[in-house]
Design a protein around this motif. Structure first.
Motif, short mmCIF file in Angstrom:
data_model
loop_
_atom_site.label_atom_id
_atom_site.label_comp_id
_atom_site.label_asym_id
_atom_site.label_seq_id
_atom_site.Cartn_x
_atom_site.Cartn_y
_atom_site.Cartn_z
N THR A 120 0.81 -1.22 0.00
CA THR A 120 0.00 0.00 0.00
C THR A 120 0.85 1.28 0.00
O THR A 120 0.55 2.21 -0.78
CB THR A 120 -0.99 0.00 1.18
N ALA A 162 -14.02 -2.19 1.98
CA ALA A 162 -13.52 -1.16 2.90
C ALA A 162 -12.21 -0.55 2.39
O ALA A 162 -12.00 0.66 2.48
CB ALA A 162 -13.31 -1.76 4.29
N LEU A 163 -11.35 -1.39 1.84
CA LEU A 163 -10.09 -0.90 1.30
C LEU A 163 -10.34 0.08 0.15
O LEU A 163 -9.69 1.13 0.07
CB LEU A 163 -9.25 -2.08 0.81
N GLN A 166 -11.35 3.36 1.60
CA GLN A 166 -10.27 4.08 2.25
C GLN A 166 -9.24 4.63 1.25
O GLN A 166 -8.59 5.65 1.52
CB GLN A 166 -9.58 3.19 3.28
N LEU A 167 -9.11 3.96 0.11
CA LEU A 167 -8.15 4.41 -0.91
C LEU A 167 -8.78 5.37 -1.92
O LEU A 167 -8.08 5.86 -2.82
CB LEU A 167 -7.55 3.20 -1.63
N ASP A 168 -10.05 5.64 -1.77
CA ASP A 168 -10.72 6.56 -2.69
C ASP A 168 -10.01 7.91 -2.68
O ASP A 168 -9.73 8.48 -1.63
CB ASP A 168 -12.19 6.73 -2.27
N THR A 170 -6.97 8.41 -3.82
CA THR A 170 -5.51 8.26 -3.85
C THR A 170 -4.98 7.89 -5.23
O THR A 170 -3.76 7.89 -5.44
CB THR A 170 -5.06 7.17 -2.86
#
Length: 253
Positions: A120, A162-163, A166-168, A170
Motif C-alpha cells: 500500500t 472497505a479498502l 479508504q483508498l478513494d 488516492t
C-alpha cells in the motif's frame, strides 16, 4: 484497464487460476512477476520468463522480503494480485477441525491483508495502481463442507470494499475477482460443472479490459452465487449444496 503495458505481481501464481492469469497478462503485453511457495513451480515459471519470488503469505517477514525484492527489480510495479488461498474440508462435529480453520483464515484472509499492507505505501506514493483481491462465489453462498473457506472469502470481500473506500481519492483502485468453481487441481473430478480454466481466464481478461474496470469481476458462471439472495434462490441453493456434507467422515454410513 489497459492490460498491455502494466507491471503486475501475482502472489499465489504457482498453480491454477493464478498461473493461468500470469500467462494471460504476459501475453497481453504486461511485465509479470509471480510469488509462491513451491520451488519447483517457481523454477518452471522462471523458465517461462517470469520474475519468480518465493513467499509464504502466512509469514509477515516473508511478505516484507517479497516486497523489497520485487520493488528492487520492478520499481514501476502498478498491479498487485492477492491470489494465495487454501480450500480445506472441515467436519464441525470434530473439534480437530480448528487447525484447518486456523490455516484457512491465516492464508486466505490474513495472507491477503499482509500482502496489501506491504504494498500500500508504494501504491499510494505512485498515486496510481490497482489491487486485485480474489474471493469466490462461495463468499456469497457457502459450501457447507468448507465453512472457514466460505468465511474467509466473505471476509476478503468485505475487506476489499472497505479498502476501496479508504483508498478513494488516492489514485489506487481495488478490483475483486470472484471465481466460481474452476477446473483446476482436479476440481473437474469433484465438480463436473466446474468452469474450464481456459474459458474462465478468457472471460476474466475481457472483463478486466473494460473501461472503467468493474469493481467486481463476475464471469457468467458465478452470477447465480453472487445474486442468490437478491434473486430469492439462496435457501434452495444452500440446501442443494448441503448434500455434499455426506462426504465428511462423521456423516458417512
Amino acid at each position: 484497464m489497459d492490460l498491455s503495458n502494466r507491471t503486475d505481481l501475482i502472489v499465489g501464481a504457482t498453480s491454477g487460476i493464478g498461473r493461468e492469469l500470469a500467462r494471460r497478462f504476459a501475453a497481453a503485453g504486461s511485465t509479470v512477476a509471480v510469488g509462491g511457495r513451491s520451488p519447483q513451480a517457481l523454477s518452471e515459471l522462471d523458465g517461462e520468463g517470469f520474475g519468480a519470488f518465493g513467499v509464504d503469505v502466512r509469514d509477515s517477514a516473508s511478505v516484507v522480503s517479497l516486497r523489497d525484492a520485487v520493488l528492487a527489480r520492478h520499481p514501476e510495479l502498478d498491479t498487485v494480485v492477492t491470489m494465495s488461498g487454501v480450500m480445506l474440508l472441515e467436519d464441525l462435529h470434530d473439534p480437530a477441525h480448528f487447525e484447518a480453520a486456523r490455516t484457512t483464515i491465516d492464508t486466505n484472509l490474513l495472507g491477503t491483508i499482509r500482502v496489501i499492507d506491504a504494498f500500500t505505501p508504494h501504491m499510494m506514493q505512485r498515486c496510481a495502481g490497482t489491487f486485485i483481491t480474489v474471493t469466490s462465489g462461495i463468499a456469497f453462498m457457502p459450501f457447507p463442507p468448507m465453512p472457514s473457506y466460505a468465511a474467509s472469502k466473505a471476509a476478503v470481500h468485505a475487506y476489499s470494499e472497505a479498502l476501496r473506500a479508504q483508498l478513494d481519492g488516492t489514485g489506487v483502485d481495488v478490483v475483486e475477482l470472484v471465481p466460481p468453481a474452476v477446473s483446476t487441481a482436479g476440481q473437474e473430478k469433484v465438480n463436473p460443472l466446474a468452469l474450464p480454466l481456459d474459458d474462465f481466464a478468457t472471460e476474466v481478461m475481457q472483463l478486466l479490459s473494460q473501461n472503467p474496470t468493474p469493481h467486481e469481476i463476475l464471469v457468467k458462471g458465478v452470477l447465480m452465487h453472487r445474486w442468490a439472495e437478491r434473486d430469492g434462490t439462496y435457501d434452495d441453493l444452500v440446501a442443494q449444496r448441503s448434500r455434499a456434507l455426506a462426504m465428511l467422515p462423521s456423516r458417512e454410513g
